[in-house]
Write an enzyme that holds these catalytic residues in place. Structure first.
Site, PDB file in Angstrom:
ATOM      1  N   LYS A 239      32.862  46.080  30.437  1.00 45.25           N
ATOM      2  CA  LYS A 239      32.680  47.266  31.285  1.00 45.25           C
ATOM      3  C   LYS A 239      33.894  47.537  32.162  1.00 45.25           C
ATOM      4  CE  LYS A 239      29.338  44.781  34.166  1.00 45.25           C
ATOM      5  NZ  LYS A 239      27.951  44.759  34.549  1.00 45.25           N
ATOM      6  N   ARG A 240      34.758  46.551  32.313  1.00 44.93           N
ATOM      7  CA  ARG A 240      35.964  46.802  33.091  1.00 44.93           C
ATOM      8  C   ARG A 240      37.006  47.552  32.268  1.00 44.93           C
ATOM      9  NH1 ARG A 240      33.635  42.780  34.936  1.00 44.93           N
ATOM     10  NH2 ARG A 240      34.170  41.465  33.174  1.00 44.93           N
TER      11      ARG A 240
END
Ligand code: GLU
Length: 461
Positions: A239-240
């Site tokens: 998700k980063r």
């Protein structure tokens, strides 16, 4: 007791709902429905520090968006792990009483020091036979038996784990809270789960969980671990780094049907034609056909699927679908008139306003490079002047507008594309866009001519 299969999807509400989670949910959903079974939604909300109620709502909304509807007869839940805390601890107590678990009061530092001194990795069962009871600072550990554990996995076949490589793992922390491994098993047991289909990253947990199942006197579920999703650099989606939130795709104008279809193709092939409705994929899906290798989540390919689904929409559906992305003051009937002519070019519904904005904005911005190019050839200005004169009086429909342009094309002995270029830039501000004559028809004579004459004035013609 009913013998129909019970699948489950057990997300932790610790962030936006991940596309990988959506794929796992869809696999479970297809299986639950096609076997006449049940899909249990269990929210694993025991990590209080990271949970938020809005993430739980996000999961429920996202599932509904991809067709996993809470009012479907195959759907059960949501059930909340936090409501089963007593059952988790009762199971721990049973394991302790049966001798399958024991208390240990060694601190992590002590374990590290002793492991170093003895040249072993991890915890070597040092408190196994101390006969400790519960108490402050003590953890409850599972007594891993000798031998091998064979996990029967529907995707991977039999996966063998040497129990020697598995330390006596913690079941209950020193603060009295059960760990994920235990809570997850006890919930599956309590909820009568027969089939666990989940992400590959949980495979290392599975031998431990299977031992817990067996120690508690139950037959473990049928396991299936589906391959991870990776990005274009073959790295696990994160998700980063990557765009992974399902909600974000929804909000960017991807269609649920396209997303569902694309997600189902990640690790599984619905057949020669990958574009298939859910009604065909659901009965065809088999875990045995799921691929072992990581699946590339290719946003470009998702876009291609989305474009296909947009082209399958009726004009009404398209107009309605685009509505949320159109500025409120845009005339909807004007949009409806141009919509069929842009359907071919959209990747997402959110692309629509950028393609047709010139119809709604009084003075569209002119792209300088396109202008210079369109008006460079010597015929450009006289052609535009002839065209403006003819467009004053001709019928105002796209066929006539095109026929007039074709006359000019012959006069200047050029191709239609070249002949159109100046008019397109004059009217739309850009070198590319929807079919020109349809756009002119929708724009109307007065405004079209105003823009053409304005361009001529700028050009000194
Ligand atoms: N809560 C776990 C997760 O989100 C579920 C694991 C499982 O499906 O067993 O990864």
């Amino acid at each position: 007791m009913s013998t129909s299969p019970r699948y489950r999807f057990a997300p932790s509400p610790t962030g936006f709902f991940h596309v990988g989670g959506a794929r796992t949910a869809l696999f479970n959903w297809a299986l639950a429905r096609s076997t006449g079974g049940t899909f249990v939604l269990r929210i694993e909300d025991t990590d209080e520090a990271r949970n938020r109620p809005e993430w739980t709502q996000g999961i429920i909304d996202s599932l509904a968006w991809i067709g996993i509807a809470a009012d479907d007869p195959h759907f059960e839940g949501p059930l909340f792990q936090s409501e089963y805390a007593d059952a988790h601890l009762a199971a721990a107590q049973r394991l302790f009483e049966a001798g399958d678990a024991y208390y240990c009061e060694m601190t992590p530092d002590e374990i590290q020091t002793l492991a170093k001194a003895e040249g072993v990795t991890g915890y070597a069962g040092w408190s196994r036979d101390l006969g400790l009871g519960p108490g402050a600072g003590r953890v409850l550990r599972f007594r891993v038996p000798d031998g091998v554990t064979v996990v029967r996995d529907q995707v991977r076949g039999d996966v063998e784990f040497d129990n020697d490589t598995i330390e006596d793992f913690v079941l209950v922390r020193s603060n009295g809270t059960p760990v994920f491994l235990l809570a997850n098993v006890v919930d599956d047991m309590t909820m009568g789960i027969t089939n666990v289909v989940r992400a590959e990253e949980h495979l290392p947990n599975t031998p431990k969980q299977q031992m817990i199942w067996q120690a508690l006197g139950h037959r473990p579920p049928v396991w299936a671990h589906v391959p991870v999703l990776v990005n274009d650099q073959r790295k696990k989606l994160s998700k980063r780094r990557d765009k992974v939130a399902l909600e974000q795709y929804r909000d960017e104008g991807y269609l649920a049907d396209a997303m569902v279809n694309y997600l189902m193709t990640l690790g599984w092939s619905p057949g020669e034609d990958e574009i298939q409705p859910w009604s065909m994929m659901e009965p065809a899906f088999r875990l045995e056909d799921v691929n072992l290798s990581p699946a590339f989540f290719d946003v470009k390919k998702l876009g291609a699927f989305n474009g296909e689904y947009i082209r399958m929409m009726s004009v009404d559906e398209l107009v309605q679908g685009c509505d949320p992305w159109l500025p409120v003051d845009w005339d909807r009937s004007r949009f409806a008139a141009i919509a069929p002519h842009i359907q071919q070019r959209l990747v997402t519904l959110a692309d629509a306003p950028g393609v047709v904005d010139f119809l709604f904005i009084a003075e569209p911005e002119i792209d300088e490079a396109s202008w210079d190019k369109a008006f460079a050839p010597e015929y450009a200005v006289p052609l535009l002047r002839n065209l403006a004169d003819a467009y004053e009086t001709c019928d105002w429909d796209h066929a006539t507008l095109k026929a007039v342009m074709e006359t000019e094309m012959e006069t200047f002995e050029i191709k239609l594309g070249k002949a159109q270029a100046g008019t397109r830039v004059a009217v739309t501000g850009r070198a590319v866009g929807p079919p020109l004559f349809e756009a002119l028809e929708v724009m109307g004579r007065d405004e079209s001519l105003r823009r053409i004459r304005q361009a001529l004035a700028t050009l000194g013609g």
